[in-house]
Design a protein around this motif. Sequence first.
Motif, PDB file in Angstrom:
ATOM      1  N   MET A   1       0.815  -1.292  -0.184  1.00  0.00           N
ATOM      2  CA  MET A   1      -0.001  -0.156  -0.042  1.00  0.00           C
ATOM      3  C   MET A   1       0.866   1.176   0.046  1.00  0.00           C
ATOM      4  SD  MET A   1      -2.892   1.006   2.764  1.00  0.00           S
ATOM      5  CE  MET A   1      -3.809  -0.441   2.450  1.00  0.00           C
ATOM      6  N   HIS A   2       0.548   2.171  -0.987  1.00  0.00           N
ATOM      7  CA  HIS A   2       1.523   3.308  -1.045  1.00  0.00           C
ATOM      8  C   HIS A   2       1.035   4.391  -0.012  1.00  0.00           C
ATOM      9  CE1 HIS A   2       4.146   6.413  -2.756  1.00  0.00           C
ATOM     10  NE2 HIS A   2       2.927   7.256  -2.907  1.00  0.00           N
ATOM     11  N   ILE A   3       2.150   4.872   0.875  1.00  0.00           N
ATOM     12  CA  ILE A   3       1.819   5.824   1.676  1.00  0.00           C
ATOM     13  C   ILE A   3       2.750   7.056   1.379  1.00  0.00           C
ATOM     14  CG2 ILE A   3       1.556   6.639   3.962  1.00  0.00           C
ATOM     15  CD1 ILE A   3      -0.625   4.752   3.485  1.00  0.00           C
ATOM     16  N   ASP A   4       2.439   8.182   1.163  1.00  0.00           N
ATOM     17  CA  ASP A   4       3.237   9.325   0.999  1.00  0.00           C
ATOM     18  C   ASP A   4       2.754  10.558   2.171  1.00  0.00           C
ATOM     19  OD1 ASP A   4       1.210  11.127   0.169  1.00  0.00           O
ATOM     20  OD2 ASP A   4       1.762  10.345  -1.967  1.00  0.00           O
ATOM     21  N   SER A   5       3.432  11.591   2.521  1.00  0.00           N
ATOM     22  CA  SER A   5       3.436  12.437   3.613  1.00  0.00           C
ATOM     23  C   SER A   5       1.929  12.922   3.470  1.00  0.00           C
ATOM     24  CB  SER A   5       4.345  13.452   3.416  1.00  0.00           C
ATOM     25  OG  SER A   5       5.665  12.788   3.874  1.00  0.00           O
ATOM     26  N   SER A   6       1.251  13.240   2.384  1.00  0.00           N
ATOM     27  CA  SER A   6       0.245  13.865   2.301  1.00  0.00           C
ATOM     28  C   SER A   6      -1.097  12.899   2.613  1.00  0.00           C
ATOM     29  CB  SER A   6      -0.082  14.166   0.801  1.00  0.00           C
ATOM     30  OG  SER A   6      -0.401  13.409  -0.124  1.00  0.00           O
ATOM     31  N   ASP A   7      -0.770  11.671   2.793  1.00  0.00           N
ATOM     32  CA  ASP A   7      -1.867  10.644   3.100  1.00  0.00           C
ATOM     33  C   ASP A   7      -1.861  10.508   4.856  1.00  0.00           C
ATOM     34  OD1 ASP A   7      -2.653   9.519   0.815  1.00  0.00           O
ATOM     35  OD2 ASP A   7      -0.995   8.315   0.561  1.00  0.00           O
ATOM     36  N   LEU A   8      -0.761  10.802   5.688  1.00  0.00           N
ATOM     37  CA  LEU A   8      -0.627  10.790   7.089  1.00  0.00           C
ATOM     38  C   LEU A   8      -1.806  11.459   7.548  1.00  0.00           C
ATOM     39  CD1 LEU A   8       3.107  11.295   7.362  1.00  0.00           C
ATOM     40  CD2 LEU A   8       1.900   9.337   6.795  1.00  0.00           C
ATOM     41  N   VAL A   9      -2.079  10.913   8.680  1.00  0.00           N
ATOM     42  CA  VAL A   9      -3.519  11.341   9.328  1.00  0.00           C
ATOM     43  C   VAL A   9      -3.258  12.824   9.844  1.00  0.00           C
ATOM     44  CG1 VAL A   9      -4.580   9.336  10.216  1.00  0.00           C
ATOM     45  CG2 VAL A   9      -2.551  10.266  11.556  1.00  0.00           C
ATOM     46  N   LEU A  10      -1.941  13.159  10.244  1.00  0.00           N
ATOM     47  CA  LEU A  10      -1.819  14.551  10.520  1.00  0.00           C
ATOM     48  C   LEU A  10      -2.168  15.711   9.346  1.00  0.00           C
ATOM     49  CD1 LEU A  10      -0.796  16.558  12.824  1.00  0.00           C
ATOM     50  CD2 LEU A  10       1.705  16.107  12.232  1.00  0.00           C
ATOM     51  N   GLN A  11      -1.529  15.195   8.479  1.00  0.00           N
ATOM     52  CA  GLN A  11      -1.755  16.136   7.328  1.00  0.00           C
ATOM     53  C   GLN A  11      -3.410  16.155   6.983  1.00  0.00           C
ATOM     54  OE1 GLN A  11       1.468  14.490   7.515  1.00  0.00           O
ATOM     55  NE2 GLN A  11       2.089  16.705   7.829  1.00  0.00           N
ATOM     56  N   ARG A  12      -4.056  15.401   7.049  1.00  0.00           N
ATOM     57  CA  ARG A  12      -5.510  15.043   6.859  1.00  0.00           C
ATOM     58  C   ARG A  12      -6.207  16.085   7.915  1.00  0.00           C
ATOM     59  NH1 ARG A  12      -7.104  12.165   1.959  1.00  0.00           N
ATOM     60  NH2 ARG A  12      -9.285  11.767   3.373  1.00  0.00           N
ATOM     61  N   ALA A  13      -5.538  16.119   9.136  1.00  0.00           N
ATOM     62  CA  ALA A  13      -6.172  17.148  10.371  1.00  0.00           C
ATOM     63  C   ALA A  13      -5.964  18.597   9.876  1.00  0.00           C
ATOM     64  CB  ALA A  13      -5.632  16.845  11.301  1.00  0.00           C
ATOM     65  N   TYR A  14      -4.628  18.646   9.394  1.00  0.00           N
ATOM     66  CA  TYR A  14      -4.493  20.153   8.875  1.00  0.00           C
ATOM     67  C   TYR A  14      -5.655  20.682   7.631  1.00  0.00           C
ATOM     68  CZ  TYR A  14      -0.097  19.935  11.086  1.00  0.00           C
ATOM     69  OH  TYR A  14       1.126  19.952  11.967  1.00  0.00           O
ATOM     70  N   ARG A  15      -5.932  19.512   6.962  1.00  0.00           N
ATOM     71  CA  ARG A  15      -6.721  19.882   5.812  1.00  0.00           C
ATOM     72  C   ARG A  15      -8.082  20.097   6.221  1.00  0.00           C
ATOM     73  NH1 ARG A  15      -8.587  15.153   1.271  1.00  0.00           N
ATOM     74  NH2 ARG A  15     -10.450  16.456   0.440  1.00  0.00           N
ATOM     75  N   TRP A  16      -8.628  19.479   7.106  1.00  0.00           N
ATOM     76  CA  TRP A  16     -10.107  19.794   7.662  1.00  0.00           C
ATOM     77  C   TRP A  16     -10.134  21.035   8.340  1.00  0.00           C
ATOM     78  CZ3 TRP A  16     -11.982  16.681   4.299  1.00  0.00           C
ATOM     79  CH2 TRP A  16     -11.834  15.819   4.337  1.00  0.00           C
ATOM     80  N   GLY A  17      -8.885  21.407   9.061  1.00  0.00           N
ATOM     81  CA  GLY A  17      -8.934  22.709   9.888  1.00  0.00           C
ATOM     82  C   GLY A  17      -8.842  23.659   8.996  1.00  0.00           C
ATOM     83  N   SER A  18      -8.456  23.484   7.523  1.00  0.00           N
ATOM     84  CA  SER A  18      -8.314  24.713   6.594  1.00  0.00           C
ATOM     85  C   SER A  18      -9.753  24.593   5.693  1.00  0.00           C
ATOM     86  CB  SER A  18      -7.248  24.490   5.456  1.00  0.00           C
ATOM     87  OG  SER A  18      -7.173  25.215   4.552  1.00  0.00           O
ATOM     88  N   GLU A  19     -10.304  23.360   5.324  1.00  0.00           N
ATOM     89  CA  GLU A  19     -11.335  23.358   4.487  1.00  0.00           C
ATOM     90  C   GLU A  19     -12.690  23.227   5.180  1.00  0.00           C
ATOM     91  OE1 GLU A  19     -10.999  19.954   1.742  1.00  0.00           O
ATOM     92  OE2 GLU A  19      -8.964  20.680   0.927  1.00  0.00           O
ATOM     93  N   ARG A  20     -12.574  22.765   6.211  1.00  0.00           N
ATOM     94  CA  ARG A  20     -13.907  22.541   7.234  1.00  0.00           C
ATOM     95  C   ARG A  20     -13.876  23.356   8.516  1.00  0.00           C
ATOM     96  NH1 ARG A  20     -15.718  17.731   8.174  1.00  0.00           N
ATOM     97  NH2 ARG A  20     -17.960  18.170   7.886  1.00  0.00           N
ATOM     98  N   GLY A  21     -13.277  24.302   8.797  1.00  0.00           N
ATOM     99  CA  GLY A  21     -13.003  25.191   9.710  1.00  0.00           C
ATOM    100  C   GLY A  21     -14.042  25.273  11.019  1.00  0.00           C
ATOM    101  N   SER A  22     -15.124  25.560  10.222  1.00  0.00           N
ATOM    102  CA  SER A  22     -16.357  25.911  11.175  1.00  0.00           C
ATOM    103  C   SER A  22     -17.291  24.768  11.469  1.00  0.00           C
ATOM    104  CB  SER A  22     -17.328  26.974  10.405  1.00  0.00           C
ATOM    105  OG  SER A  22     -17.667  26.551   9.316  1.00  0.00           O
ATOM    106  N   ALA A  23     -16.889  23.611  10.850  1.00  0.00           N
ATOM    107  CA  ALA A  23     -17.741  22.346  11.148  1.00  0.00           C
ATOM    108  C   ALA A  23     -17.167  21.825  12.476  1.00  0.00           C
ATOM    109  CB  ALA A  23     -17.485  21.127  10.224  1.00  0.00           C
ATOM    110  N   VAL A  24     -18.316  21.356  13.106  1.00  0.00           N
ATOM    111  CA  VAL A  24     -18.054  20.805  14.419  1.00  0.00           C
ATOM    112  C   VAL A  24     -17.341  19.292  14.433  1.00  0.00           C
ATOM    113  CG1 VAL A  24     -18.884  19.858  16.757  1.00  0.00           C
ATOM    114  CG2 VAL A  24     -19.750  21.921  15.749  1.00  0.00           C
ATOM    115  N   TYR A  25     -16.241  18.967  15.163  1.00  0.00           N
ATOM    116  CA  TYR A  25     -15.368  17.700  14.769  1.00  0.00           C
ATOM    117  C   TYR A  25     -15.825  17.039  16.252  1.00  0.00           C
ATOM    118  CZ  TYR A  25     -11.591  14.450  15.404  1.00  0.00           C
ATOM    119  OH  TYR A  25     -10.629  13.455  15.519  1.00  0.00           O
TER     120      TYR A  25
END
Length: 560
Positions: A1-25
């Motif tokens: 299974m190919h994994i790069d830095s953009s796949d990592l759970v920490l990077q995904r969290a940054y993404r939601w903070g940017s794209e869905r900042g007002s959504a309740v987590y």
Amino acid sequence: MHIDSSDLVLQRAYRWGSERGSAVYMTQPMGGGAVRDYTWSRTIDEARRMARHLQSLGFEKGSRIAIVSKNCAHFVLSELAIWMAGYVSVAIYPTVNAKTIRYIVEHSESKLLFVGKLDTWDELKQGVPEGLPCISYPLSPKNDFPMWDDIIAKTEPIAGNPTREPDEMALILYTSGSTGQPKGVEHTFRTITSSVKGGQEVFKFSPNDRVLSYLPLAHVFERLVVETISLYVGFRVYFAESLDTFVKDVQRARPTLFHSVPRLWVKFQQGVLAKMPQKKLNTLLRIPILSGIVKKKILTGLGLEQARMAVSGSAPIAPELIQWYRDLGLELLEGYAMSENFAYSHVSKPGKARVGYVGNTMPGVDCKISPEGEVLIKSPGNMTGYHREPELTKAAFTEDGYLKTGDRGELDSEGRLKITGRVKELFKTSKGKYVAPVPIENLINAHTHIEMSCVMGSGQPQPFALIMLSETLRKQLKGASDGSLRGEIEGAINDLVSRVNKEVEEWEQLQCIVIVQDEWAIENGFLTPTMKLKRDVVEKAYSGNIDTWYGKRKTVIWHD
């Protein structure tokens, strides 16, 4: 299974903070019916501020930071902060004793401890090494440590989006263990992300899903299903407040994804049957007009009417119990994995499940059965090793890289796995025959009178079983003024022994069933934090009575 830095759970969290900042987590109960919502923006901001504070303490990169807490939003916030700061998280079960917390903190060489939501802090704090820096959560018991809210109020957030490499260590899971000293299972960002990504491929989670977090986050099952998958996918997490508020907590969340362990699935069933006996339920389910209404009412009462997926894991579950839920319209799927592969191995897939089997391999997983019958797993989620235990690590794998699970199993023609017991749980009777206790326990546990059982009999002519009655029956017995209820229970257990003995081999047939009065619980050491039976503790507690029980030559015995 190919994994790069953009796949990592920490990077995904940054993404939601940017794209869905007002959504309740996350939604966190604060007591008295009040809740606190954490949006994605707030989550990432608080984690950034705590990360900056941790870095200011001067710890080396890769240092271990420990967390001891019941499930709460700040557990997730802490783990994110630890990762952002370049460190490794070490989660500790909130139910351990002082000796165990000291062992884990010292063995992991943790530099700091987050002290969270706890019921037994007065005992636990005696195991915290003197001089270890600690940080307190808003829901922590009273202490003199620096407070989370005070720290983030005066600390600027860490700059940018700090990244971690896939093969950097992310966390150490200390196994709860049914025997022996806890072992520290090391996982990298690659192993945890592989497990998350594979799960997403199979189950198609979405940001619209909802989950309730109530099993220990220190356990791999909850860590995968609740924390890391939610960080990857972006769905909403609700936290349970306490056992007393559990029903309200479930009804608040109305989860679309629900996971539990066998003992709790049994308790949910027994709660239903206490209000509607099985015979009446069977009758109603056979009436076409009423059947759908009854199913919906029961699932609504459990808070599961919107659950599109329900999973049981952590320990074997009786096939009859799975079928009982399916009869209500809830396809209860069984999963099989362990801390050592970050809960990424097998699962029953919707529409392909076979009752009594834990399902097929997840994407990228290979499974085979050794000549001795042991299940061997090669998974992208396999650990890198046991922390500071090279010999144990070497012993955990075959020469060709398969993880030795310690479980016995068999595969059907479609590759579905059935767990038939533990390699080390087999015991030999005085007749020289080997007995696997788990299949027999599954037959016993299917009875609605029984909450848990333990089959024993090493060195005896025939096996016997200890049982703990259901919570409802235990309460009724305490209030009973005569022996009539005991008589009814004895009759039911006598019938159960006859049924079980017809389904097993002659050398597996039960000599007797002993009804114990003790409650097997986490608090008194009979169960692990994930409610698995500590077989060695049970055997030690009752070993002095075995000869007396066999001498009575009765089928049902009360251990008062």
